[in-house]
Design a protein around this motif. Sequence first.
Motif, short mmCIF file in Angstrom:
data_model
loop_
_atom_site.label_atom_id
_atom_site.label_comp_id
_atom_site.label_asym_id
_atom_site.label_seq_id
_atom_site.Cartn_x
_atom_site.Cartn_y
_atom_site.Cartn_z
N PRO A 169 -1.93 -6.47 16.36
CA PRO A 169 -0.99 -6.06 15.20
C PRO A 169 0.23 -5.17 15.74
CG PRO A 169 -2.66 -4.29 15.46
CD PRO A 169 -3.05 -5.31 16.37
N MET A 170 1.31 -5.30 14.96
CA MET A 170 2.46 -4.57 15.14
C MET A 170 2.26 -3.19 14.30
SD MET A 170 6.55 -5.63 14.89
CE MET A 170 6.50 -5.57 13.19
N ARG A 171 1.89 -3.62 13.09
CA ARG A 171 1.81 -2.14 12.13
C ARG A 171 0.56 -2.71 11.50
NH1 ARG A 171 7.29 -3.14 11.83
NH2 ARG A 171 8.75 -1.17 12.40
N LEU A 172 -0.17 -1.88 10.90
CA LEU A 172 -1.34 -1.84 9.84
C LEU A 172 -1.73 -0.70 9.20
CD1 LEU A 172 -4.24 -0.36 11.36
CD2 LEU A 172 -3.98 -2.23 13.28
N SER A 173 -2.45 -1.03 8.03
CA SER A 173 -2.89 -0.10 7.42
C SER A 173 -4.36 -0.25 6.68
CB SER A 173 -2.05 0.20 6.25
OG SER A 173 -2.72 1.23 5.22
N ALA A 174 -5.36 0.62 6.88
CA ALA A 174 -6.50 0.29 6.63
C ALA A 174 -6.98 0.85 5.01
CB ALA A 174 -7.59 0.50 7.82
N SER A 175 -7.69 0.30 4.24
CA SER A 175 -8.57 0.85 3.04
C SER A 175 -9.78 0.31 2.85
CB SER A 175 -7.36 0.46 1.78
OG SER A 175 -6.04 0.96 1.91
N VAL A 176 -10.61 1.13 1.98
CA VAL A 176 -11.96 0.74 1.72
C VAL A 176 -12.29 0.59 0.50
CG1 VAL A 176 -14.14 1.57 2.10
CG2 VAL A 176 -12.56 2.52 3.71
N LEU A 177 -13.16 -0.62 0.40
CA LEU A 177 -13.34 -1.29 -0.97
C LEU A 177 -14.89 -1.80 -0.89
CD1 LEU A 177 -12.72 -1.62 -3.97
CD2 LEU A 177 -11.85 -3.72 -3.31
N ASP A 178 -15.73 -1.08 -1.55
CA ASP A 178 -17.19 -1.79 -1.59
C ASP A 178 -17.85 -2.18 -0.10
OD1 ASP A 178 -17.07 -1.74 -4.48
OD2 ASP A 178 -16.22 -3.89 -4.37
N GLY A 179 -17.52 -0.91 0.61
CA GLY A 179 -18.06 -0.86 1.90
C GLY A 179 -17.49 -1.94 2.86
N LYS A 180 -16.43 -2.37 2.53
CA LYS A 180 -15.63 -3.37 3.43
C LYS A 180 -14.23 -2.75 3.65
CE LYS A 180 -17.64 -7.72 2.27
NZ LYS A 180 -17.50 -9.38 1.91
N ILE A 181 -13.85 -2.72 4.78
CA ILE A 181 -12.40 -2.23 5.24
C ILE A 181 -11.31 -3.39 5.16
CG2 ILE A 181 -11.30 -1.08 7.14
CD1 ILE A 181 -13.83 0.06 8.11
N TYR A 182 -10.45 -3.35 4.54
CA TYR A 182 -9.23 -4.21 4.40
C TYR A 182 -8.03 -3.77 5.26
CZ TYR A 182 -12.05 -6.44 0.61
OH TYR A 182 -12.82 -7.09 -0.13
N VAL A 183 -7.79 -4.42 6.23
CA VAL A 183 -6.52 -4.23 7.03
C VAL A 183 -5.36 -5.10 6.83
CG1 VAL A 183 -5.93 -4.00 9.54
CG2 VAL A 183 -8.39 -3.49 8.85
N ALA A 184 -4.26 -4.40 6.44
CA ALA A 184 -2.99 -5.12 6.03
C ALA A 184 -2.05 -4.50 7.20
CB ALA A 184 -2.58 -4.85 4.58
N GLY A 185 -1.13 -5.67 7.44
CA GLY A 185 -0.39 -5.44 8.44
C GLY A 185 0.49 -6.62 8.53
N SER A 186 1.39 -6.32 9.90
CA SER A 186 2.18 -7.66 10.46
C SER A 186 2.09 -7.76 11.85
CB SER A 186 3.75 -7.14 9.89
OG SER A 186 4.04 -6.06 10.35
N LYS A 187 2.38 -8.85 12.50
CA LYS A 187 2.41 -9.35 13.85
C LYS A 187 3.89 -8.99 14.41
CE LYS A 187 -0.87 -12.75 12.51
NZ LYS A 187 -1.11 -14.36 12.39
N GLU A 188 3.81 -9.22 15.35
CA GLU A 188 5.24 -9.31 16.09
C GLU A 188 6.28 -10.25 15.69
OE1 GLU A 188 5.08 -8.93 20.60
OE2 GLU A 188 4.12 -7.06 20.34
N SER A 189 5.46 -11.25 15.22
CA SER A 189 6.22 -12.61 14.72
C SER A 189 6.70 -12.32 13.36
CB SER A 189 5.25 -13.93 14.92
OG SER A 189 4.48 -13.71 13.90
N LEU A 190 6.35 -11.08 12.67
CA LEU A 190 6.51 -10.55 11.35
C LEU A 190 5.82 -11.65 10.46
CD1 LEU A 190 10.49 -10.05 11.20
CD2 LEU A 190 8.75 -8.48 11.72
N GLU A 191 4.70 -12.04 10.72
CA GLU A 191 3.80 -12.88 10.02
C GLU A 191 3.06 -11.80 9.49
OE1 GLU A 191 2.63 -17.31 11.32
OE2 GLU A 191 2.62 -15.89 12.93
N ASN A 192 2.28 -12.03 8.32
CA ASN A 192 1.52 -10.95 7.67
C ASN A 192 0.07 -10.98 8.26
OD1 ASN A 192 3.21 -10.01 5.89
ND2 ASN A 192 2.56 -11.22 4.18
#
Length: 385
Positions: A169-192
Amino acid sequence: MIKKKLKPSVTQQSILISSLPDDLILSCVARVSRLYYPTLSLVSKSFRSLLASPELYKARSLLGRTESCLYVCLRLTPFKSNSWFTLCRKPHQTLTSKKKKKSSGYVLATVPIPHSPRAHLSGLVAVGSDIYNIGGCRKIYETPPSSSVWILDCMSHTWREAPSLPVEPMRLSASVLDGKIYVAGSKESLENLFEVFDTKTQTWDPESSIPCSKTKGIFLWSKSTCIDGKLHVVADRHGVVSPMGAVIAYNCKEGRWDMVEQNMECFKFSSSHCEIDNVLYCVLHGAIKWYDTKVRLWSRLKGLVKLPKFSHDACIKLADYGGKIAVLWVDESSYSGGKKNKIWCAEIALERRQNCEIWGEVEWFGHVLTVPSTCVLEKVLAVTV
C-alpha cells in the motif's frame, strides 16, 4: 504499654500468597478487575507469569469477568518506536496535604512489550483481546505503510506476525465490521486498494475483496469507519487530495457502493472518531459531536460541563470503552517551562433521550500521565479481556 500491630511487609505478603494452592490463587485473581493487574504484577515474578497466562483468561471468561481494557499508543520522542500504556487503578494512597486535589484514581501504566513494531496509526484496530497493526513494520524511519500485519495479544502482551497484505500500500485505513477487518487505501499507481481480513480464519479473503472498479473515487485520505452495517470511506473525486473529497459507503450485504449525503463533513475533517451502538462520534473544533444515520444530522454531545475546554483537535483521541466514550487529550499548558505535558483521560456514559438526543455524563476525569513535550498521543483502543 500496648504495642501497635505492624502491617506485614510486601515480602511477607508475597510469601503468604505464594503458599496458597495455585487453583485458589487463579480463582481469586480471575475475579479481580483487570484495572488492578499492573499493580498485582509487582508482587512477584510468578504473579507476573500468572497474569499473562491463558488459564487466567479462560477462568475470567467462565466466571463472566471479561471487561473492556484501554490501551494507549504514544510516541514519546521523535524517530523512536511506539510505547504502549494501559489504563489502571492507582494503589491506595493517603493524601498528606489537604490542599491537594482529589485524584481520579486512574493512571496510565507502561505495558512491557519487547520489540514492538512501528505502528501505522490508521491501521490500528482492536478485535476481541487483540490489537491489529496493519501496515506497521520494524523500520522506525519508514513513513509509508508496509504490507506487514502484526497482532498484539493483550493477555500475554506479545506480538505475533500475521499474513501480510496481498499488495503493497501507499496509504491505508482499517475498520472492523462483524469480526472482519476492511482495509481501504491506494497503491503507488493511484489505484484503489481494498482487502478483507477474516480474524476467525486469520486469512485474507479473496472472495470477499471489494471490487475497486465500482468505487466512485480514489482512496487517498486514509480514513474509514463502519456504521449502520456499512463501510464508509473518504474518497477523492478528482484524483488529488483536496477538500472536495466525498464519503462513499459500501453495503457489505448487497455488494454495492453508494454516495453518502453531504452532511458527513464532520467525519471527513475530524481528528478522531469512534462508533458506539451504531452512532458515530467525532472531535471537531474542540467539541465532541455525534451522528446517527436515522436522524442524519450532526449534534453536539451535551452534558459535558465538567470537562475543560479542548484546545487542539489533534491532541484529542476517542475510543469505544465498553459502550462509553473514553477521551484522552494532551494539555500543552500544564508546565510553564514547556518541557513536559500532561495527558488527561475522561470516561463518559451515554444516554439516549426521548427527543432522539444523546447526552453524556462525565463519570470521572483526571491527569493520568506526565510526558515529555515531544510526546505525541497517537491512538487509543479498547480490547475485551
